[in-house]
Design a protein around this motif. Structure first.
Motif, PDB file in Angstrom:
ATOM      1  N   PRO A  81       0.810  -1.216   0.000  1.00 19.34           N
ATOM      2  CA  PRO A  81       0.000   0.000   0.000  1.00 19.34           C
ATOM      3  C   PRO A  81       0.851   1.278   0.000  1.00 19.34           C
ATOM      4  CG  PRO A  81      -0.992  -1.612   1.449  1.00 19.34           C
ATOM      5  CD  PRO A  81       0.348  -2.179   1.023  1.00 19.34           C
ATOM      6  N   ALA A  82       1.941   1.298   0.770  1.00 18.76           N
ATOM      7  CA  ALA A  82       2.794   2.491   0.830  1.00 18.76           C
ATOM      8  C   ALA A  82       3.457   2.759  -0.515  1.00 18.76           C
ATOM      9  CB  ALA A  82       3.852   2.330   1.918  1.00 18.76           C
ATOM     10  N   TYR A  83       3.936   1.715  -1.163  1.00 20.74           N
ATOM     11  CA  TYR A  83       4.583   1.875  -2.461  1.00 20.74           C
ATOM     12  C   TYR A  83       3.559   2.298  -3.512  1.00 20.74           C
ATOM     13  CZ  TYR A  83       7.287   0.715  -6.652  1.00 20.74           C
ATOM     14  OH  TYR A  83       7.930   0.762  -7.862  1.00 20.74           O
ATOM     15  N   ASN A  84       2.416   1.646  -3.509  1.00 23.54           N
ATOM     16  CA  ASN A  84       1.378   1.967  -4.483  1.00 23.54           C
ATOM     17  C   ASN A  84       0.976   3.443  -4.375  1.00 23.54           C
ATOM     18  OD1 ASN A  84      -0.496   0.921  -6.569  1.00 23.54           O
ATOM     19  ND2 ASN A  84      -2.031   1.590  -5.094  1.00 23.54           N
ATOM     20  N   LYS A  85       0.819   3.921  -3.159  1.00 25.48           N
ATOM     21  CA  LYS A  85       0.456   5.327  -2.948  1.00 25.48           C
ATOM     22  C   LYS A  85       1.577   6.253  -3.424  1.00 25.48           C
ATOM     23  CE  LYS A  85      -1.176   8.588   0.490  1.00 25.48           C
ATOM     24  NZ  LYS A  85      -1.560   8.803   1.888  1.00 25.48           N
ATOM     25  N   ALA A  86       2.818   5.890  -3.102  1.00 23.25           N
ATOM     26  CA  ALA A  86       3.962   6.731  -3.459  1.00 23.25           C
ATOM     27  C   ALA A  86       4.121   6.885  -4.970  1.00 23.25           C
ATOM     28  CB  ALA A  86       5.248   6.163  -2.859  1.00 23.25           C
ATOM     29  N   ILE A  87       3.780   5.849  -5.729  1.00 28.31           N
ATOM     30  CA  ILE A  87       3.953   5.927  -7.185  1.00 28.31           C
ATOM     31  C   ILE A  87       2.689   6.400  -7.901  1.00 28.31           C
ATOM     32  CG2 ILE A  87       5.762   4.179  -7.156  1.00 28.31           C
ATOM     33  CD1 ILE A  87       3.677   2.255  -8.463  1.00 28.31           C
ATOM     34  N   GLY A  88       1.645   6.719  -7.137  1.00 31.12           N
ATOM     35  CA  GLY A  88       0.412   7.221  -7.738  1.00 31.12           C
ATOM     36  C   GLY A  88      -0.450   6.138  -8.344  1.00 31.12           C
ATOM     37  N   GLY A  89      -0.356   4.904  -7.806  1.00 37.27           N
ATOM     38  CA  GLY A  89      -1.176   3.794  -8.294  1.00 37.27           C
ATOM     39  C   GLY A  89      -2.639   3.955  -7.927  1.00 37.27           C
ATOM     40  N   GLU A  90      -3.476   3.207  -8.602  1.00 36.73           N
ATOM     41  CA  GLU A  90      -4.919   3.219  -8.303  1.00 36.73           C
ATOM     42  C   GLU A  90      -5.145   2.841  -6.842  1.00 36.73           C
ATOM     43  OE1 GLU A  90      -7.614   3.899 -10.272  1.00 36.73           O
ATOM     44  OE2 GLU A  90      -6.203   4.571 -11.809  1.00 36.73           O
ATOM     45  N   LYS A  91      -6.124   3.465  -6.216  1.00 34.16           N
ATOM     46  CA  LYS A  91      -6.384   3.226  -4.790  1.00 34.16           C
ATOM     47  C   LYS A  91      -6.627   1.742  -4.489  1.00 34.16           C
ATOM     48  CE  LYS A  91      -9.092   4.696  -0.867  1.00 34.16           C
ATOM     49  NZ  LYS A  91     -10.124   5.553  -0.333  1.00 34.16           N
ATOM     50  N   ASN A  92      -7.432   1.085  -5.302  1.00 35.65           N
ATOM     51  CA  ASN A  92      -7.713  -0.344  -5.101  1.00 35.65           C
ATOM     52  C   ASN A  92      -6.973  -1.184  -6.134  1.00 35.65           C
ATOM     53  OD1 ASN A  92      -9.533  -0.030  -2.890  1.00 35.65           O
ATOM     54  ND2 ASN A  92     -11.021   0.778  -4.348  1.00 35.65           N
ATOM     55  N   SER A  93      -5.709  -0.893  -6.322  1.00 35.86           N
ATOM     56  CA  SER A  93      -4.890  -1.551  -7.335  1.00 35.86           C
ATOM     57  C   SER A  93      -4.907  -3.071  -7.209  1.00 35.86           C
ATOM     58  CB  SER A  93      -3.442  -1.062  -7.222  1.00 35.86           C
ATOM     59  OG  SER A  93      -2.591  -1.832  -8.049  1.00 35.86           O
ATOM     60  N   GLN A  94      -5.029  -3.713  -8.341  1.00 33.49           N
ATOM     61  CA  GLN A  94      -4.937  -5.175  -8.373  1.00 33.49           C
ATOM     62  C   GLN A  94      -3.525  -5.633  -7.979  1.00 33.49           C
ATOM     63  OE1 GLN A  94      -7.638  -7.315  -9.042  1.00 33.49           O
ATOM     64  NE2 GLN A  94      -8.721  -5.382  -8.804  1.00 33.49           N
ATOM     65  N   HIS A  95      -2.530  -4.779  -8.187  1.00 34.25           N
ATOM     66  CA  HIS A  95      -1.164  -5.091  -7.742  1.00 34.25           C
ATOM     67  C   HIS A  95      -1.121  -5.227  -6.222  1.00 34.25           C
ATOM     68  CE1 HIS A  95       1.080  -4.596 -11.511  1.00 34.25           C
ATOM     69  NE2 HIS A  95       0.282  -3.580 -11.787  1.00 34.25           N
ATOM     70  N   SER A  96      -1.833  -4.357  -5.521  1.00 31.97           N
ATOM     71  CA  SER A  96      -1.825  -4.399  -4.057  1.00 31.97           C
ATOM     72  C   SER A  96      -2.580  -5.602  -3.518  1.00 31.97           C
ATOM     73  CB  SER A  96      -2.411  -3.105  -3.487  1.00 31.97           C
ATOM     74  OG  SER A  96      -1.555  -2.022  -3.797  1.00 31.97           O
ATOM     75  N   GLN A  97      -3.374  -6.224  -4.379  1.00 28.81           N
ATOM     76  CA  GLN A  97      -4.068  -7.454  -4.002  1.00 28.81           C
ATOM     77  C   GLN A  97      -3.317  -8.687  -4.512  1.00 28.81           C
ATOM     78  OE1 GLN A  97      -8.304  -7.205  -4.959  1.00 28.81           O
ATOM     79  NE2 GLN A  97      -8.127  -4.979  -4.869  1.00 28.81           N
ATOM     80  N   PHE A  98      -2.157  -8.461  -5.145  1.00 32.77           N
ATOM     81  CA  PHE A  98      -1.314  -9.524  -5.711  1.00 32.77           C
ATOM     82  C   PHE A  98      -2.068 -10.317  -6.780  1.00 32.77           C
ATOM     83  CE2 PHE A  98       1.867 -13.183  -4.750  1.00 32.77           C
ATOM     84  CZ  PHE A  98       2.821 -12.617  -5.575  1.00 32.77           C
ATOM     85  N   ARG A  99      -2.779  -9.566  -7.656  1.00 35.23           N
ATOM     86  CA  ARG A  99      -3.531 -10.169  -8.759  1.00 35.23           C
ATOM     87  C   ARG A  99      -3.085  -9.651 -10.120  1.00 35.23           C
ATOM     88  NH1 ARG A  99      -8.031  -9.783  -5.329  1.00 35.23           N
ATOM     89  NH2 ARG A  99      -8.913 -11.827  -4.953  1.00 35.23           N
ATOM     90  N   ALA A 100      -2.038  -8.811 -10.157  1.00 35.25           N
ATOM     91  CA  ALA A 100      -1.674  -8.140 -11.399  1.00 35.25           C
ATOM     92  C   ALA A 100      -0.187  -8.272 -11.699  1.00 35.25           C
ATOM     93  CB  ALA A 100      -2.039  -6.661 -11.318  1.00 35.25           C
ATOM     94  N   ILE A 101       0.114  -8.225 -12.997  1.00 39.82           N
ATOM     95  CA  ILE A 101       1.503  -8.236 -13.445  1.00 39.82           C
ATOM     96  C   ILE A 101       1.636  -7.241 -14.592  1.00 39.82           C
ATOM     97  CG2 ILE A 101       3.322  -9.598 -14.559  1.00 39.82           C
ATOM     98  CD1 ILE A 101       2.159 -12.085 -13.153  1.00 39.82           C
ATOM     99  N   ASP A 102       2.640  -6.378 -14.499  1.00 41.03           N
ATOM    100  CA  ASP A 102       3.055  -5.548 -15.621  1.00 41.03           C
ATOM    101  C   ASP A 102       4.253  -6.253 -16.242  1.00 41.03           C
ATOM    102  OD1 ASP A 102       1.153  -3.706 -14.794  1.00 41.03           O
ATOM    103  OD2 ASP A 102       2.614  -2.317 -13.929  1.00 41.03           O
ATOM    104  N   PHE A 103       4.316  -6.256 -17.573  1.00 42.05           N
ATOM    105  CA  PHE A 103       5.377  -7.018 -18.232  1.00 42.05           C
ATOM    106  C   PHE A 103       5.761  -6.429 -19.582  1.00 42.05           C
ATOM    107  CE2 PHE A 103       1.450  -8.710 -19.893  1.00 42.05           C
ATOM    108  CZ  PHE A 103       1.720  -8.978 -21.223  1.00 42.05           C
ATOM    109  N   VAL A 104       6.902  -6.895 -20.072  1.00 42.91           N
ATOM    110  CA  VAL A 104       7.360  -6.616 -21.429  1.00 42.91           C
ATOM    111  C   VAL A 104       7.749  -7.943 -22.057  1.00 42.91           C
ATOM    112  CG1 VAL A 104       8.141  -4.268 -20.923  1.00 42.91           C
ATOM    113  CG2 VAL A 104       9.743  -6.171 -20.728  1.00 42.91           C
TER     114      VAL A 104
END
Length: 151
Positions: A81-104
């Motif tokens: 939650p602290a990192y997500n907030k610091a980088i301007g992520g969505e409030k209910n980010s799927q990353h913060s729920q460990f359901r998302a992956i960004d990739f290349v």
């Protein structure tokens, strides 16, 4: 409570993935390692209670890797939650729920729109239900349970 890397590795290995190793699911994002960014040092490993959430997304990525026949590099997975907030992520980010992956995708000249198109085909086939975000240099995928798309 401290992070138990051996238990995490056993959990990920138990998913039966063909193409990804446990350490890849611990990618904390570029801002975490950059002292000039507001998220520097603010991310953590995913709490054990959230580990089951990544299983479906991991399997989506394994199938995408199989279809593309090219290496995939995760750039952001769990966000505290602290990192997500610091980088301007969505409030209910799927990353913060460990359901998302960004990739290349490595080793090709196609663009993120092409990778996202393959994910949309997979979603249409019923492989998963979730979000697909297409960005200039990467793609976001999650398994939120409903379809969502954004540029």
């Amino acid at each position: 409570m401290s992070f138990d890397r051996a238990r995490f590795e056993a959990f990920i290995e138990g998913l039966g993935l063909a193409f990804f190793d446990p350490y890849e699911f611990l990618e904390k994002g570029d801002d975490h390692a950059n002292p000039n960014k507001p998220g520097f040092g603010k991310n953590t490993e995913p709490p054990e209670a959230l580990w089951p959430n990544i299983a479906a997304t991991a399997k989506v990525m394994d199938e995408l890797r199989r279809r593309l026949k090219l290496p995939i590099l995760f750039t952001s997975v769990y966000r505290s939650p602290a990192y997500n907030k610091a980088i301007g992520g969505e409030k209910n980010s799927q990353h913060s729920q460990f359901r998302a992956i960004d990739f290349v995708v490595r080793g090709i000249t196609t663009a993120p729109a092409d990778w996202a198109a393959e994910l949309r085909a997979m979603r249409q086939e019923g492989v998963f239900k979730g979000g697909i975000g297409t960005y200039r240099s990467f793609v976001h995928v999650d398994t939120r349970g409903t379809s969502a798309d954004w540029p």
